[in-house]
Design an enzyme around this catalytic site. Structure first.
Site, PDB file in Angstrom:
ATOM      1  N   TYR A 157       0.858  -1.208   0.000  1.00  0.00           N
ATOM      2  CA  TYR A 157       0.000   0.000   0.000  1.00  0.00           C
ATOM      3  C   TYR A 157       0.887   1.249   0.000  1.00  0.00           C
ATOM      4  O   TYR A 157       0.667   2.180  -0.791  1.00  0.00           O
ATOM      5  CB  TYR A 157      -0.939   0.011   1.210  1.00  0.00           C
ATOM      6  N   THR A 192     -13.189   6.374   7.309  1.00  0.00           N
ATOM      7  CA  THR A 192     -14.067   6.101   6.157  1.00  0.00           C
ATOM      8  C   THR A 192     -14.269   4.581   6.147  1.00  0.00           C
ATOM      9  O   THR A 192     -14.015   3.924   7.155  1.00  0.00           O
ATOM     10  CB  THR A 192     -13.371   6.518   4.832  1.00  0.00           C
ATOM     11  N   GLU A 193     -14.612   4.033   4.995  1.00  0.00           N
ATOM     12  CA  GLU A 193     -14.693   2.560   4.906  1.00  0.00           C
ATOM     13  C   GLU A 193     -13.306   1.938   4.664  1.00  0.00           C
ATOM     14  O   GLU A 193     -13.179   0.722   4.515  1.00  0.00           O
ATOM     15  CB  GLU A 193     -15.662   2.165   3.786  1.00  0.00           C
TER      16      GLU A 193
HETATM   17  P1  NDP Z   1     -13.426   4.316   1.101  1.00  0.00           P
HETATM   18  O1  NDP Z   1     -13.256   2.842   1.171  1.00  0.00           O
HETATM   19  O2  NDP Z   1     -14.475   4.932   1.953  1.00  0.00           O
HETATM   20  O3  NDP Z   1     -13.651   4.771  -0.413  1.00  0.00           O
HETATM   21  C1  NDP Z   1     -12.927   4.202  -1.463  1.00  0.00           C
HETATM   22  C2  NDP Z   1     -13.623   4.520  -2.771  1.00  0.00           C
HETATM   23  O4  NDP Z   1     -12.844   3.967  -3.840  1.00  0.00           O
HETATM   24  C3  NDP Z   1     -15.000   3.918  -2.849  1.00  0.00           C
HETATM   25  O5  NDP Z   1     -15.877   4.834  -3.429  1.00  0.00           O
HETATM   26  C4  NDP Z   1     -14.812   2.710  -3.762  1.00  0.00           C
HETATM   27  O6  NDP Z   1     -16.000   2.494  -4.518  1.00  0.00           O
HETATM   28  C5  NDP Z   1     -13.700   3.225  -4.691  1.00  0.00           C
HETATM   29  N1  NDP Z   1     -12.992   2.135  -5.353  1.00  0.00           N
HETATM   30  C6  NDP Z   1     -12.240   1.163  -4.799  1.00  0.00           C
HETATM   31  N2  NDP Z   1     -11.803   0.319  -5.750  1.00  0.00           N
HETATM   32  C7  NDP Z   1     -12.291   0.780  -6.931  1.00  0.00           C
HETATM   33  C8  NDP Z   1     -12.195   0.340  -8.273  1.00  0.00           C
HETATM   34  N3  NDP Z   1     -11.519  -0.770  -8.613  1.00  0.00           N
HETATM   35  N4  NDP Z   1     -12.822   1.062  -9.244  1.00  0.00           N
HETATM   36  C9  NDP Z   1     -13.506   2.164  -8.915  1.00  0.00           C
HETATM   37  N5  NDP Z   1     -13.657   2.633  -7.660  1.00  0.00           N
HETATM   38  C10 NDP Z   1     -13.043   1.942  -6.688  1.00  0.00           C
HETATM   39  O7  NDP Z   1     -11.991   4.926   1.455  1.00  0.00           O
HETATM   40  P2  NDP Z   1     -11.430   6.431   1.456  1.00  0.00           P
HETATM   41  O8  NDP Z   1     -12.481   7.401   1.121  1.00  0.00           O
HETATM   42  O9  NDP Z   1     -10.682   6.583   2.701  1.00  0.00           O
HETATM   43  O10 NDP Z   1     -10.376   6.317   0.273  1.00  0.00           O
HETATM   44  C11 NDP Z   1     -10.309   7.205  -0.818  1.00  0.00           C
HETATM   45  C12 NDP Z   1      -8.853   7.451  -1.185  1.00  0.00           C
HETATM   46  O11 NDP Z   1      -8.201   8.088  -0.088  1.00  0.00           O
HETATM   47  C13 NDP Z   1      -8.032   6.204  -1.487  1.00  0.00           C
HETATM   48  O12 NDP Z   1      -7.198   6.469  -2.590  1.00  0.00           O
HETATM   49  C14 NDP Z   1      -7.191   6.008  -0.218  1.00  0.00           C
HETATM   50  O13 NDP Z   1      -6.007   5.332  -0.473  1.00  0.00           O
HETATM   51  C15 NDP Z   1      -6.970   7.455   0.159  1.00  0.00           C
HETATM   52  N6  NDP Z   1      -6.580   7.682   1.548  1.00  0.00           N
HETATM   53  C16 NDP Z   1      -7.366   7.275   2.590  1.00  0.00           C
HETATM   54  C17 NDP Z   1      -6.988   7.518   3.898  1.00  0.00           C
HETATM   55  C18 NDP Z   1      -7.756   7.029   5.072  1.00  0.00           C
HETATM   56  O14 NDP Z   1      -7.199   6.977   6.188  1.00  0.00           O
HETATM   57  N7  NDP Z   1      -9.028   6.685   4.915  1.00  0.00           N
HETATM   58  C19 NDP Z   1      -5.764   8.290   4.181  1.00  0.00           C
HETATM   59  C20 NDP Z   1      -5.012   8.655   3.025  1.00  0.00           C
HETATM   60  C21 NDP Z   1      -5.424   8.385   1.762  1.00  0.00           C
HETATM   61  P3  NDP Z   1     -16.603   1.070  -4.940  1.00  0.00           P
HETATM   62  O15 NDP Z   1     -16.198   0.073  -3.895  1.00  0.00           O
HETATM   63  O16 NDP Z   1     -18.080   1.335  -4.994  1.00  0.00           O
HETATM   64  O17 NDP Z   1     -16.020   0.813  -6.277  1.00  0.00           O
HETATM   65  C1  8X3 Z   2      -4.251   5.694   4.471  1.00  0.00           C
HETATM   66  C2  8X3 Z   2      -3.659   6.103   5.778  1.00  0.00           C
HETATM   67  O1  8X3 Z   2      -1.964   5.493   7.534  1.00  0.00           O
HETATM   68  O2  8X3 Z   2      -3.511   3.754   6.851  1.00  0.00           O
HETATM   69  O3  8X3 Z   2      -3.505   6.120   3.388  1.00  0.00           O
HETATM   70  O4  8X3 Z   2      -1.744   4.449   5.400  1.00  0.00           O
HETATM   71  S1  8X3 Z   2      -2.687   4.881   6.390  1.00  0.00           S
END
Ligand code: NDP
Ligand code: 8X3
Length: 257
Positions: A157, A192-193
């Site tokens: 990741y 988030t999820e």
């Molecule tokens: P969620 O799981 O809440 O949302 C992830 C989203 O990505 C969902 O809408 C999901 O939709 C979509 N997704 C996943 N796989 C696919 C795919 N193959 N095609 C299209 N859509 C896809 O997580 P977050 O909102 O937290 O994550 C969003 C972004 O933020 C990610 O890039 C994550 O790495 C990044 N991030 C998150 C952090 C955290 O702590 N939460 C911190 C730093 C970065 P569906 O399943 O309906 O396709």
């Molecule tokens: C998502 C945050 O700290 O789980 O990018 O990598 S962490």
């Protein structure tokens, strides 16, 4: 400040978390939205809600960013009035598992690399040429603090988010003479999820990730995205790193007992 009214914003991964929060905030600014994710019911519901509430156009399209042919035909099949996408938010992404690399699951690695790196590339590859042609546009990639500092068992990741950082920097060089902005928004822990997905639906384990601290909310991250998207034309926000108050970096987190 750049006025976003009537602009076309494409958000990947808008069915949940940060992507959904971005959709809501862009809608408040009267932009028209293309919202994509795999879970069609969710984006259709969000589309109905936002178009009614803000009197904007919202196009919900089911899309798996891992499949280049689907991404290509998604763009080719857009009606002409939707093709001139002004802002692309590359948000779709996920973590799967938290294991030592020598015990990692190959299918988890494939899913993360295919979504977080290749998916971001596929969508950018089909959407950005019209920005280049118009000499106008903004690519906003959602990176992570994981792309700045590895943490134990984050390995693949972490590598995908280092790749996102490298791609944001590379994109910025490649479009330098094309009038296109490139921003990376890099959050720390956001509730988030994300953790539920990482631990394959284990809600208890997911909850423990945020124990003893107040994590960021999806809205906090969407605020950073909107800040970058609304700067005047001559300003490019290269990178925003944001963490909860109790998080200094990937490895330094203060939890109250
Ligand atoms: P969620 O799981 O809440 O949302 C992830 C989203 O990505 C969902 O809408 C999901 O939709 C979509 N997704 C996943 N796989 C696919 C795919 N193959 N095609 C299209 N859509 C896809 O997580 P977050 O909102 O937290 O994550 C969003 C972004 O933020 C990610 O890039 C994550 O790495 C990044 N991030 C998150 C952090 C955290 O702590 N939460 C911190 C730093 C970065 P569906 O399943 O309906 O396709
Ligand atoms: C998502 C945050 O700290 O789980 O990018 O990598 S962490």
């Amino acid at each position: 400040m750049e006025n976003l009214e009537g602009k076309i914003i494409l958000i990947t991964g808008a069915s949940s978390g940060i992507g959904e929060a971005c959709a809501k905030k862009f809608a408040e600014l009267k932009a028209n939205l293309i919202i994509t994710a795999r879970r069609k019911e969710r984006i259709e519901k969000l589309s109905n809600e936002l178009s009614r509430k803000h009197n904007i156009k919202v196009l919900p399209i089911s899309l798996d960013v891992r499949n280049f042919n689907s991404v290509k035909s998604f763009y080719e099949n857009l009606a002409p009035e939707w093709k001139a996408i002004d802002i692309l938010v590359n948000n779709a992404g996920l973590a799967r598992g938290l294991d030592k690399f020598y015990e990692g699951k190959i299918e988890d690695w494939d899913e993360m690399i295919d979504t977080n790196i290749k998916g971001l590339l596929f969508v950018s590859r089909v959407v950005v040429p019209q920005m280049v042609e118009r000499e106008y546009g903004h690519i906003i990639n959602i990176g992570s603090t994981a792309g700045h500092e590895p943490y134990p068992m984050g390995n693949v990741y972490v590598a995908t988010k280092f790749a996102v950082k490298a791609l944001s920097q590379s994109f910025r060089i490649d479009v330098l003479e094309k009038g296109i902005k490139v921003t990376s928004v890099d959050p720390g822990m956001v509730e988030t999820e994300f953790s539920k997905v990482r631990f394959h639906g284990d809600e208890q384990r997911a909850k423990r990730v945020y124990e003893g601290l107040q994590p960021l909310t999806p809205d906090d991250v969407a605020d950073a995205v909107i800040f970058a998207a609304t700067r005047p034309r001559h300003v490019n926000i290269n990178q925003i790193v944001l963490t909860p108050l109790a998080q200094a970096s990937s490895n330094f987190v203060y939890r109250k007992k």
